[in-house]
Structures are given as C-alpha cells and as structure tokens.
Design an enzyme around this catalytic site. Structure first.
Site, PDB file in Angstrom:
ATOM      1  N   GLU A   1     -74.455 116.846 -57.036  1.00  0.00           N
ATOM      2  CA  GLU A   1     -75.788 116.606 -56.476  1.00  0.00           C
ATOM      3  C   GLU A   1     -76.063 115.156 -56.132  1.00  0.00           C
ATOM      4  O   GLU A   1     -77.194 114.714 -56.144  1.00  0.00           O
ATOM      5  CB  GLU A   1     -76.880 117.102 -57.458  1.00  0.00           C
ATOM      6  CG  GLU A   1     -76.560 118.423 -58.101  1.00  0.00           C
ATOM      7  CD  GLU A   1     -77.706 118.971 -58.906  1.00  0.00           C
ATOM      8  OE1 GLU A   1     -78.314 119.933 -58.422  1.00  0.00           O
ATOM      9  OE2 GLU A   1     -77.989 118.448 -59.988  1.00  0.00           O
ATOM     10  N   GLU A   2     -75.008 114.423 -55.839  1.00  0.00           N
ATOM     11  CA  GLU A   2     -75.202 112.985 -55.655  1.00  0.00           C
ATOM     12  C   GLU A   2     -74.845 112.448 -54.282  1.00  0.00           C
ATOM     13  O   GLU A   2     -75.521 111.566 -53.771  1.00  0.00           O
ATOM     14  CB  GLU A   2     -74.376 112.222 -56.699  1.00  0.00           C
ATOM     15  CG  GLU A   2     -74.814 112.505 -58.104  1.00  0.00           C
ATOM     16  CD  GLU A   2     -73.867 111.960 -59.133  1.00  0.00           C
ATOM     17  OE1 GLU A   2     -74.323 111.595 -60.226  1.00  0.00           O
ATOM     18  OE2 GLU A   2     -72.650 111.888 -58.851  1.00  0.00           O
TER      19      GLU A   2
ATOM     20  N   GLU B   1     -73.507 119.037 -72.610  1.00  0.00           N
ATOM     21  CA  GLU B   1     -72.879 118.771 -71.315  1.00  0.00           C
ATOM     22  C   GLU B   1     -71.708 117.796 -71.470  1.00  0.00           C
ATOM     23  O   GLU B   1     -70.635 117.973 -70.917  1.00  0.00           O
ATOM     24  CB  GLU B   1     -73.927 118.185 -70.370  1.00  0.00           C
ATOM     25  CG  GLU B   1     -73.423 117.876 -68.977  1.00  0.00           C
ATOM     26  CD  GLU B   1     -74.526 117.248 -68.122  1.00  0.00           C
ATOM     27  OE1 GLU B   1     -74.862 116.061 -68.349  1.00  0.00           O
ATOM     28  OE2 GLU B   1     -75.072 117.948 -67.237  1.00  0.00           O
TER      29      GLU B   1
HETATM   30  C1  NOJ Z   1     -79.041 114.662 -62.315  1.00  0.00           C
HETATM   31  C2  NOJ Z   1     -77.956 115.374 -61.621  1.00  0.00           C
HETATM   32  O1  NOJ Z   1     -77.965 116.719 -61.972  1.00  0.00           O
HETATM   33  C3  NOJ Z   1     -76.643 114.793 -61.952  1.00  0.00           C
HETATM   34  O2  NOJ Z   1     -75.624 115.480 -61.330  1.00  0.00           O
HETATM   35  C4  NOJ Z   1     -76.684 113.385 -61.522  1.00  0.00           C
HETATM   36  O3  NOJ Z   1     -75.466 112.795 -61.835  1.00  0.00           O
HETATM   37  C5  NOJ Z   1     -77.818 112.653 -62.175  1.00  0.00           C
HETATM   38  N1  NOJ Z   1     -79.062 113.312 -61.922  1.00  0.00           N
HETATM   39  C6  NOJ Z   1     -77.917 111.223 -61.705  1.00  0.00           C
HETATM   40  O4  NOJ Z   1     -78.145 111.194 -60.322  1.00  0.00           O
HETATM   41  C1  NOJ Z   2     -75.685 118.331 -63.284  1.00  0.00           C
HETATM   42  C2  NOJ Z   2     -74.412 118.705 -62.648  1.00  0.00           C
HETATM   43  O1  NOJ Z   2     -73.917 117.579 -61.967  1.00  0.00           O
HETATM   44  C3  NOJ Z   2     -74.594 119.859 -61.706  1.00  0.00           C
HETATM   45  O2  NOJ Z   2     -73.343 120.251 -61.209  1.00  0.00           O
HETATM   46  C4  NOJ Z   2     -75.245 121.020 -62.393  1.00  0.00           C
HETATM   47  O3  NOJ Z   2     -75.476 122.035 -61.471  1.00  0.00           O
HETATM   48  C5  NOJ Z   2     -76.534 120.601 -63.045  1.00  0.00           C
HETATM   49  N1  NOJ Z   2     -76.352 119.449 -63.871  1.00  0.00           N
HETATM   50  C6  NOJ Z   2     -77.108 121.700 -63.913  1.00  0.00           C
HETATM   51  O4  NOJ Z   2     -76.213 122.015 -64.941  1.00  0.00           O
END
Ligand code: NOJ
Ligand code: NOJ
Length: 523
Positions: A242-243, A488
């Site tokens: 998600e980045e 996590e």
């Molecule tokens: C929350 C996102 O789910 C995660 O993937 C990301 O690394 C952090 N925010 C920081 O941007």
């Molecule tokens: C952050 C992770 O980067 C992302 O892949 C995931 O979907 C969310 N957390 C929720 O677990």
C-alpha cells in the site's frame, strides 16, 4: 481430527491441549544466545508445528465472522475477515480485500481436507457469507469508484460492517479482485468436487448464479472481478504493501493466474468470447512479467522502474499465490522452484540476515568465510528499505514479519516436493548461486548438470531444502508469544512481537507453510 472440536467452539473456545510456556524473549539479551539456547531439535519442531497449527487455525477463525470470538457482537458483517482485532495503535479493525481473500483461500483448503465433516459445513457457511458480502462490497460506491465502470473494485479496504472507508489511502490496489476471484474459483472447484451431482442438477443454476453468469455488464462476483482484472491490469496501482504506485510483480502474478483460471471457468459456462479474451490478456501479462527479471541485479524486482532494490517478500507471495491448482497441467510463470524465485529468495534472505540484529549469529561470523555464505533460515521482513515498524514510520527501519518468514519456508517445501516428484534436479547458470549456497555445508561439488535419484547431490539438495524450510519455521517458533500468538512483526533487536496483534494473515501464511511441509513429508 481436532478440527470439529475447534469449529464447534467457534465462540468460546478454550485450548483442549496444554501448551508448555516458552522462554520469555527478553531473557535473551544477545541474539546469538537466542539461537544457541533456543534452537529446537527436529522432533521438538515437529511437536511445536502440530500444536501451533491448531492454535493458528483457532486464532485465524477468531477474526472471521460469523462465529469468531474476536468479532462476535461487534457489528462485524457476516463473511468479514478483520485484518487484526487491534482497534488502535495500530488500527487494523477493517476488512482488507487482499487479507480477506488470502484468508478465505486458506479456509477453502481446510474445507477440502474433509468436505463431509461438520467443521466443513461451518466453513461452507463462512465461505457463503464471504461470497455474498463481497458481492455487496462490489456494488458499493467507494473512493476508488463504482461498479458501473468497475473502477470501484480496486478499493483496498472497507469498514467491518461492509461500508466504504473514505479517508485518504493508497488506492486503488489491483491485486484484490484477482485474489478474490482466485479464492472463489478455488471454492467452486472444491465444492463441486464434494458435490459431484450439483453441476448437472436443477439446483445448479441457482447455486452458481452469484459466482458466475455470462451476463454483461457483470453482476456475478467472479465475472466482475475477471472483467476488472482483464481491463485494468496494465494501469498502475498501489502495491500489496500500500505504499508505492506502479506495476508490481505480486499484483501481475495473481492477475495472470486469475485470468487463466477464469478462462477455464468461462469456457465451462459456455462464455467462449470471454474465455478467449481472458486468455489473451493473460498472455500479455506473462510477457510483461518477463521484464521483472533484472539480469544485472541477478534477481527479480517487485516494482518496475522503482528506486528500491526490488528484493521483496512480495516476490515470494506472488509466486505462491499464482500457483496453478494441484493436478492442473497449466504451467506457472515463476513457480516457487524456478531459478528466478530461488535466487531472489537467497538475495532477500542474505540482506535480511545482515540487516536485523535478531538474525545474527556471531559464533558463525567468526568462522573463516564459507559458513556465512550458506543459505540458512532467518527472519524475513517485507523489503530492505522498509521503515514501517508496525505502528508508524521508524528511523530504525523495519522488522522481520511472521508472514514473510513463513512464505520462505513454504517456497522451500514446495521446491523440494517438486524436485522429488519430477525425479530430477537441473542446475543451470541461473540457479547455480542458490544451489551452491544451499549445499555450502556439504562436501559435494555443485556443478551445472542434471541430477537424479542415483546422485548424492539430488538427495542432499532435498534434505537441505526441507531442513532450511524448517529453520525458517524455527525462527517463528522462537518469536511467537507464549500462547502461540503471532502479531504482524517481531522486533529486529529483541525479537518481541510488534505491530497489529493476532494478524489474521500471519496465521494463514503459517498454515500454508505447514500444509506444504506435510505434502513434502508424505512423498
Ligand atoms: C500502513 C500500511 O498498511 C503499511 O503497509 C504501510 O507500510 C504503513 N501504513 C506506512 O505507510
Ligand atoms: C499492511 C500490509 O502492508 C498490507 O499488505 C495489509 O493488507 C495490511 N497491513 C492489513 O493487514
């Protein structure tokens, strides 16, 4: 069979087996101490895995509605998978389309283990609820768009009651529809296999309607997802973490797999034009995936034209989630046993071994060379440049993740099974660094050649693949909480749990690794 026990106590389940308490991690100041003191013996590992498997399934189901004890009575819509019960610091009290699809896919496997059991019927209830909730979600306009032009299907996360999450976020994410289609197609295959009379019965039409109909614009869940994937795959989107925006290995791997399976499904529903279209698009994606191999770096990259190294646990996950169904003669693009995946795993594991103090083994570093080049299980995080520490951005950098460490074990078990079933191992230029490192502690010469059951190297490679997979699981054994729970991440220095507690995906990834280990050991 403990499953029925677990499932009949979905709400109030207390452990029916005793879990010896593990040593507290903070009593081990030095990382080397942790390893020399806590390195479990082989048979101990087997016993731990058996116990942890039950715990993981129980804790995974706790986060799933209907029935899960962490979601019960909290306004969570039936069919929802919460990413974690953690509602603040960090807030993971949402349904991510990706996490939910991956979790449900694991539950389909459990369902298929014994479809006539009572636990399987509880799972079918969950899976049916998931299907109908996903349909509602697809029909919900959200910040990514609407169903009418399909853009809304790229929305990555929803509130636990199924309403859209409207704050700013990394959207769209295009892996969700592909993963959801894969999970539902998997479920259809398994459900069909356990109800052989269904396909040709009168009930067939009503049963399949929510999943797949040829009608356009698409109103069935799988058809809508396949239309989305086949029309949007070449547009950039946010990655699985998600980045970053771009074209991503993970996203494209699951996209191509969903279209290939979708094409078979479409054909079985007489939807010939769609079947051809999905297949054609799949071919284009396969071509594009060739660009993710970087010959200069000598490994795959997760995102094209990115400043990052490209080493990423998304490579492992992409390979794992894009495997053709067992028994299909369809070839995967980069299967776990491909040289490209194995050398990428090696490079990522070396980076992470040296990056995180918790992974260091000072006693071995003192040896003269050799040993440190040997491929060993180690705690793996998402990617080298990661700065998300489970709560926010940290200038210390990221940490190892439970799900990434599990995925490495799964890759190695699947590779061993593949080689064992094929009855030969061909070491090419591309794969040589991996096999040299895998066999670094043996006295065998690793040369470019094809090895078979009459060669010592063949057997050593199989033995090392399983042993190294086990080492990755041993890392998990060392870092789970005393009650077997997984968050996590685990801290790069002291090994303590970090980030969202009881992350659903952590349990699912572990269960998949254990499943692959069982398959291997049964060969
Ligand atoms: C929350 C996102 O789910 C995660 O993937 C990301 O690394 C952090 N925010 C920081 O941007
Ligand atoms: C952050 C992770 O980067 C992302 O892949 C995931 O979907 C969310 N957390 C929720 O677990």
């Amino acid at each position: 069979m403990l499953l029925p026990v677990i499932l009949t106590h979905l709400v109030h389940y207390t452990h029916a087996f005793s879990i010896p308490s593990l040593p507290r991690l903070n009593s081990f100041v030095s990382a080397s101490h942790t390893h020399t003191q806590q390195q479990p013996l082989q048979d101990t590992l087997g016993a731990w895995i058996e116990r942890e498997e039950r715990i993981a399934l129980d804790k995974l189901l706790a986060n799933v509605a209907p029935g899960g004890r962490n979601v019960w009575g909290k306004g969570v819509a039936d069919g929802t998978v919460v990413a974690s019960p953690s509602q603040d610091g960090p807030d993971y009290w949402f349904q991510w389309v990706r996490d939910a699809a991956i979790t449900m896919n694991t539950l389909v496997d459990v369902y298929a283990d014994d479809p006539s059991s009572s636990s399987a019927s509880s799972l079918a209830t969950i899976l049916d609820a998931y299907t109908s909730l996903q349909r509602d979600i697809q029909h919900t306009s959200n910040p990514s768009g609407t169903l009418d032009d399909l853009s809304g299907l790229g929305e990555p996360k929803f509130h636990v009651d199924g309403t859209p999450f409207t704050a700013s976020w990394g959207r769209p994410q295009r892996d969700g529809p592909a993963l959801r289609a894969l999970t539902l197609m998997h479920y259809l295959r398994e459900y069909n296999a356990s109800h052989p009379e269904l396909w040709s019965s009168e009930a067939s039409e009503a049963f399949f309607r929510p999943y797949y109909t040829v009608e356009m614009p698409p109103r069935s869940v799988i058809k809508a997802d396949l239309e989305y994937v086949s029309h949007f795959w070449n547009q950039s989107s946010f990655d699985l973490w998600e980045e970053v925006e771009g074209l991503h290995f993970f996203t494209l791997m699951v996209s191509v797999r969903s279209l290939k399976e979708g094409s078979v499904l479409a054909r079985s529903f007489g939807d010939m034009g769609a079947a051809d279209w999905y297949e054609e698009q799949a071919g284009y994606i396969e071509n594009l995936l060739g660009k993710f191999w970087n010959p200069i770096k000598g490994h795959l990259v997760e995102t094209l034209w990115s400043k990052r190294s490209g080493l990423d646990c998304g490579l492992l996950l992409g390979s794992l989630h894009a495997l053709p169904p067992l028994g299909s003669d369809d070839e995967a693009v980069y299967p776990p046993w491909s040289d490209e995946i194995l050398v990428s795993l090696l490079a990522l594991a070396r980076d992470q071994r040296d990056r995180f103090p918790i992974n260091s083994r000072p006693s071995e570093d003192q040896d003269d060379g050799g040993e440190t080049d040997a491929f060993e299980g180690t705690g793996l995080g998402r990617y080298p440049e990661d700065v998300y520490d489970g709560y926010g951005t940290s200038n210390r950098g990221g940490n190892p993740w439970f799900l990434c460490t599990s995925s490495a074990a799964e890759i190695l078990y699947l590779t061993a099974s593949h080689i064992s079933i094929a009855g030969n191992l061909t070491i090419t230029d591309l794969g040589l660094p991996f096999y040299q490192s895998l066999l670094a502690t043996s006295s065998l010469d690793v040369e470019l050649s094809t090895y078979g059951p009459s060669d010592a190297l063949f057997h050593s490679a199989l033995e090392r693949l399983q042993a190294t997979g086990d080492q990755f699981l041993e890392v998990l054994e060392t870092h789970v909480d005393a009650d077997g729970s997984m968050s996590e991440q685990f801290d790069r220095i002291d090994g303590f749990a970090r980030g969202a507690r009881d992350l659903t995906w952590s349990y699912g990834a572990f269960l998949q690794a254990v499943r692959a280990r069982k398959v291997l050991r049964a060969l």
